[in-house]
Design an enzyme around this catalytic site. Structure first.
Site, PDB file in Angstrom:
ATOM      1  N   TRP A  39      39.984  -4.754  10.149  1.00 21.82           N
ATOM      2  CA  TRP A  39      39.972  -4.745   8.688  1.00 21.82           C
ATOM      3  C   TRP A  39      41.282  -4.192   8.140  1.00 21.82           C
ATOM      4  O   TRP A  39      41.725  -3.108   8.542  1.00 21.82           O
ATOM      5  CB  TRP A  39      38.789  -3.903   8.236  1.00 21.82           C
ATOM      6  CG  TRP A  39      38.663  -3.618   6.778  1.00 21.82           C
ATOM      7  CD1 TRP A  39      38.171  -4.444   5.819  1.00 21.82           C
ATOM      8  CD2 TRP A  39      39.004  -2.393   6.122  1.00 21.82           C
ATOM      9  NE1 TRP A  39      38.187  -3.810   4.598  1.00 21.82           N
ATOM     10  CE2 TRP A  39      38.700  -2.558   4.763  1.00 21.82           C
ATOM     11  CE3 TRP A  39      39.546  -1.180   6.561  1.00 21.82           C
ATOM     12  CZ2 TRP A  39      38.902  -1.541   3.829  1.00 21.82           C
ATOM     13  CZ3 TRP A  39      39.760  -0.174   5.646  1.00 21.82           C
ATOM     14  CH2 TRP A  39      39.437  -0.360   4.293  1.00 21.82           C
ATOM     15  N   SER A 105      37.263  -4.249  15.818  1.00 20.45           N
ATOM     16  CA  SER A 105      36.602  -3.616  14.686  1.00 20.45           C
ATOM     17  C   SER A 105      35.855  -4.628  13.816  1.00 20.45           C
ATOM     18  O   SER A 105      34.911  -5.265  14.274  1.00 20.45           O
ATOM     19  CB  SER A 105      37.646  -2.841  13.887  1.00 20.45           C
ATOM     20  OG  SER A 105      37.046  -2.009  12.923  1.00 20.45           O
ATOM     21  N   ASP A 230      35.346   7.543  19.069  1.00 16.00           N
ATOM     22  CA  ASP A 230      35.675   6.661  17.954  1.00 16.00           C
ATOM     23  C   ASP A 230      35.016   7.183  16.683  1.00 16.00           C
ATOM     24  O   ASP A 230      33.799   7.080  16.518  1.00 16.00           O
ATOM     25  CB  ASP A 230      35.203   5.238  18.271  1.00 16.00           C
ATOM     26  CG  ASP A 230      35.724   4.197  17.292  1.00 16.00           C
ATOM     27  OD1 ASP A 230      35.905   4.535  16.113  1.00 16.00           O
ATOM     28  OD2 ASP A 230      35.932   3.041  17.721  1.00 16.00           O
ATOM     29  N   HIS A 259      39.403   4.739  17.734  1.00 17.08           N
ATOM     30  CA  HIS A 259      39.411   3.384  17.160  1.00 17.08           C
ATOM     31  C   HIS A 259      40.741   2.678  17.412  1.00 17.08           C
ATOM     32  O   HIS A 259      40.788   1.451  17.422  1.00 17.08           O
ATOM     33  CB  HIS A 259      39.107   3.453  15.662  1.00 17.08           C
ATOM     34  CG  HIS A 259      38.416   2.246  15.131  1.00 17.08           C
ATOM     35  ND1 HIS A 259      37.232   1.761  15.646  1.00 17.08           N
ATOM     36  CD2 HIS A 259      38.743   1.396  14.110  1.00 17.08           C
ATOM     37  CE1 HIS A 259      36.856   0.684  14.979  1.00 17.08           C
ATOM     38  NE2 HIS A 259      37.755   0.435  14.049  1.00 17.08           N
TER      39      HIS A 259
END
Length: 282
Positions: A39, A105, A230, A259
């Site tokens: 994203w 993600s 994460d 992440h």
């Protein structure tokens, strides 16, 4: 028929319609890998996968989704159905088959929706790196382990107030401890290059979409790579349940992985992708 690139003077673009063109890169030859970014990120996030994998005999295609990076911001189409259709347009334009889709993600949802909407005729396997959209993020009566909608709504409000500050407050937890300020700034610059409208729309789309039935229907080989540290997409909410829902999935947990492990653990991520693809493309 494959879609034409934007025009002869603008190589590296695939035209979707009169308002939308997607920027792509296509490096190397061999077994094809198609990379979908997280994203607000873009194809540059995959530099440390695409360059070494292309050099070792893979064809690495990465593109900026609409409203991200160098692609158009048409002000519409910020939903999983349209994004899945955009992925089909990229595969069609580059004449790709037997591909392994690699998504980070948010892109886990794009890949799942692509398979639901277009089937697996072009797809040999999928790799989900730190999945953050699947299986179902929102807390509901039949999903008590999900997150309350107020958390998502507050995050979107914060982002629309000051996206640079939103990023800064989360930057250190995104990467492993000791990550340089240069790498953090590189990532922030990518995120700030995305359409704020698209970012907000897609954040809401991620919140409300339930992928549980779609995941259960996928029958291609899958590899899920997730870190146990994460903070953006906790393993117990996303990666673990996603792997459990996929019939042919292998879950690999990276100790200390965050992440941003596509950067901090790039060599390991690359080797896991290489081994997975080699196994299923043999």
């Amino acid at each position: 028929m494959a879609r034409d690139t934007l025009n002869a003077r603008q190589p590296g673009f695939i035209r979707i319609d009169d308002d939308t063109a997607l920027h792509y890169r296509d490096w190397g030859d061999g077994v094809p890998l198609v990379f979908l970014s997280g994203w607000t990120l873009n194809a540059d996030m995959w530099n440390y996968q695409c360059a070494p994998l292309a050099a070792s005999g893979f064809r690495c295609v990465a593109y900026d989704r609409r409203g991200h990076g160098r692609s158009s911001d048409p002000g519409r189409g910020y939903d999983y159905d349209t994004l899945a259709d955009d992925l089909e347009a990229v595969l069609d334009a580059r004449d790709l088959a037997r591909v392994t889709l690699v998504g980070h993600s948010f892109a886990s949802g794009e890949i799942v929706r692509y398979l639901s909407r277009h089937g697996a005729r072009r797809v040999a396997g999928i790799v989900l790196v730190s999945p953050a959209s699947t299986p179902c993020l929102l807390k509901t009566a039949d999903n008590p382990g999900g997150l309350d909608s107020s958390l998502f709504e507050a995050s979107i409000d914060e982002m629309l107030t000051s996206f640079p500050d939103w990023i800064e407050r989360r930057a250190e937890a995104y990467f492993s401890p000791g990550t340089s300020r240069g790498v953090i700034q590189w990532t922030a610059d990518m995120m700030l290059g995305a359409s704020l409208y698209a970012a907000a729309q897609l954040s809401h789309e991620q919140m409300v979409t339930d992928f549980r039935r779609e995941l259960a229907a996928i029958d291609v080989p899958a590899l899920v790579l997730h870190g146990d540290c994460d903070a953006s997409a906790p393993l117990e909410i996303t990666g673990g349940p996603t792997a459990a829902a996929l019939e042919r999935a292998t879950l690999k947990v990276y100790e200390g992985g965050t992440h941003g492990m596509y950067f901090n653990h790039a060599a390991r991520v690359n080797e896991d992708i290489r081994a997975f693809v080699t196994r299923w493309q043999a």
